[in-house]
Design a protein around this motif. Structure first.
Motif, short mmCIF file in Angstrom:
data_model
loop_
_atom_site.label_atom_id
_atom_site.label_comp_id
_atom_site.label_asym_id
_atom_site.label_seq_id
_atom_site.Cartn_x
_atom_site.Cartn_y
_atom_site.Cartn_z
N VAL A 60 0.86 -1.18 0.00
CA VAL A 60 0.00 0.00 0.00
C VAL A 60 0.90 1.24 0.00
N ALA A 61 0.88 1.98 -1.11
CA ALA A 61 1.72 3.17 -1.25
C ALA A 61 0.96 4.39 -0.73
N VAL A 62 1.60 5.13 0.17
CA VAL A 62 1.00 6.32 0.78
C VAL A 62 2.01 7.45 0.67
N SER A 63 1.61 8.56 0.06
CA SER A 63 2.53 9.66 -0.16
C SER A 63 2.69 10.54 1.07
N LEU A 64 3.96 10.87 1.39
CA LEU A 64 4.23 11.82 2.47
C LEU A 64 4.19 13.26 1.97
N ASP B 295 11.80 11.73 1.02
CA ASP B 295 12.76 12.84 0.95
C ASP B 295 12.11 14.19 1.17
N LEU B 296 10.77 14.26 1.04
CA LEU B 296 10.05 15.52 1.27
C LEU B 296 9.86 15.80 2.75
N VAL B 297 10.23 14.84 3.61
CA VAL B 297 10.17 15.04 5.07
C VAL B 297 11.58 14.79 5.61
N VAL C 214 12.82 13.57 13.19
CA VAL C 214 11.82 13.47 14.27
C VAL C 214 10.41 13.49 13.70
N THR C 215 10.16 14.41 12.77
CA THR C 215 8.84 14.50 12.14
C THR C 215 8.51 13.20 11.41
N ARG C 216 9.49 12.69 10.67
CA ARG C 216 9.25 11.46 9.93
C ARG C 216 8.97 10.29 10.88
N ALA C 217 9.70 10.22 11.98
CA ALA C 217 9.50 9.14 12.96
C ALA C 217 8.09 9.18 13.52
N HIS C 218 7.58 10.40 13.75
CA HIS C 218 6.20 10.53 14.26
C HIS C 218 5.19 10.04 13.22
N LEU C 219 5.43 10.37 11.96
CA LEU C 219 4.52 9.92 10.91
C LEU C 219 4.52 8.40 10.79
N VAL C 220 5.70 7.80 10.84
CA VAL C 220 5.80 6.34 10.79
C VAL C 220 5.07 5.72 11.97
#
Length: 365
Positions: A121-125, A156-158, A162-168
């Motif tokens: 399932v591909a989800v765009s950041l 790469d857009l994030v 820290v922000t990316r870790a929260h999204l994951v």
């Protein structure tokens, strides 16, 4: 092993052919038919990879009124060795099938891919995460029998870690038992992890338009096979670049089915899949005082207790209820017995509500 068996295996094994498929095909081999895997379907015809190469065949012979039994990408089929037109005579029993409901008023099921091992399932950041939509995709993926994987594209857009870790973490909370992989096709981040997963069998690539599926497919394939169009900056969405479902061999092993962007992903008899997506709620429900607890206002409800303590987000429960209702509605449209049970339940709840109202009036009179 005969020379013909060796030929079949050498050509089809990279596409998933194994001894079990050979055994299932044996009755058709005795009729002189060719084994093959469907690479794409287009307007009643399909491209089939056979030991002798890719053939174009007509699917009319095995196209019934049931849309779930039409030939689809990923099917293993028995094809006529010659003839004009050449026909697919049958498809082998599917191991897994990814099915959604259509947008038609008849709410028919539509099969998107067959014999899939991993549902990616591909989800765009590039856009705000829609966790409810991810849960919907995962319910269908679990129900198909495949193992879901969530790929967060355009990582790469994030750049902030820290922000990316929260999204994951947000996605992982909504996807118990599912690997969540940030991937950037631009700089190659995460592609090695995803390639290792897709090397083991057949994977189907799913997601909305603009999720970066075609770019991701090209990165896995190592060449620009799929057309790519720019995504709108204003909302992170793109136009459909893939118009058919295509099965493609990956250089590192395994095969990939790319699909058009899906605007709608309606459930189709996906009760088991919904239960797996919301495994923590199903586990909590086992501790409720009443076995038929609706998790609304019943005393001794372990689910509501978890909401109260903050262990379970209210959003998760709301999404769980919504998908359960939707799935029950779809199933009830084709199941007379279930429709009767739902009506009976409505009457029971109505009677309880009426009795409660009368009791309340009695107290105030």
């Amino acid at each position: 092993m005969s020379s013909s068996s060796t030929s079949v295996s050498s050509v089809l094994a990279p596409y998933g052919w194994d001894d079990a498929w050979a055994d299932a095909f044996a009755p058709y081999a005795a009729e002189g038919l060719l084994p093959g895997r469907v690479l794409r379907v287009d307007r009643g015809q399909c491209d089939v990879l056979t030991p002798g190469g890719t053939l174009r065949a007509d699917t009319a012979f095995v196209t019934p009124h049931d849309p779930l039994r039409v030939v689809c990408t990923g099917d293993w089929v028995a094809v006529e060795p010659g003839g004009h037109p050449r026909y697919v005579r049958a498809y082998l029993p599917r191991r897994t099938a990814f099915v959604r409901s259509t947008s038609s008023k008849r709410s028919e099921g539509q099969i998107l891919a067959a014999n899939v091992d991993h549902a990616v399932v591909a989800v765009s950041l590039a856009a705000e995460l829609e966790l409810a939509r991810i849960e919907r995709f995962l319910a269908l993926a679990w129900e198909s029998g495949a193992q879901p994987v969530v790929v967060l594209t355009k990582a790469d857009l994030v750049p902030d870690a820290v922000t990316r870790a929260h999204l994951v973490q947000d996605v992982e909370t909504s996807a118990p038992g599912v690997a969540v992989i940030p991937v950037s096709a631009r700089d190659g981040e995460g592609l090695d992890v995803l390639a290792a997963i897709t090397a083991g069998g057949t994977s189907v690539l799913l997601g909305q338009s603009g999720a970066g599926k075609s770019t991701l497919a090209n990165a896995l394939l190592g060449e620009d096979v799929m057309d790519v169009q720019a995504t709108r900056d204003v909302d992170g969405k793109g136009r459909h670049t893939t118009t058919t479902r295509n099965l493609l061999a990956l250089p590192g092993g395994g095969v990939l089915i790319d699909t058009p962007g899906l605007r709608g992903v309606g459930l189709w008899d996906a009760g088991t899949g919904v239960g797996q997506v919301f495994a923590e709620i199903e586990e909590l429900a086992g501790n409720c005082r009443f076995h038929d607890c609706a998790h609304e206002s019943e005393p001794g409800c372990a689910v509501l207790d978890a909401i109260g303590t903050g262990d379970l987000p209210q959003r998760r429960l709301d999404s769980y209820r919504k998908l359960l209702r939707e799935n029950q509605y779809i199933v009830a449209k084709t199941d007379a017995r279930l429709r009767a049970e739902i009506r009976k339940d409505w009457k029971r709840k109505g009677a309880i509500g009426k009795a409660a109202m009368e009791a309340k009036r009695g107290r105030h009179s």
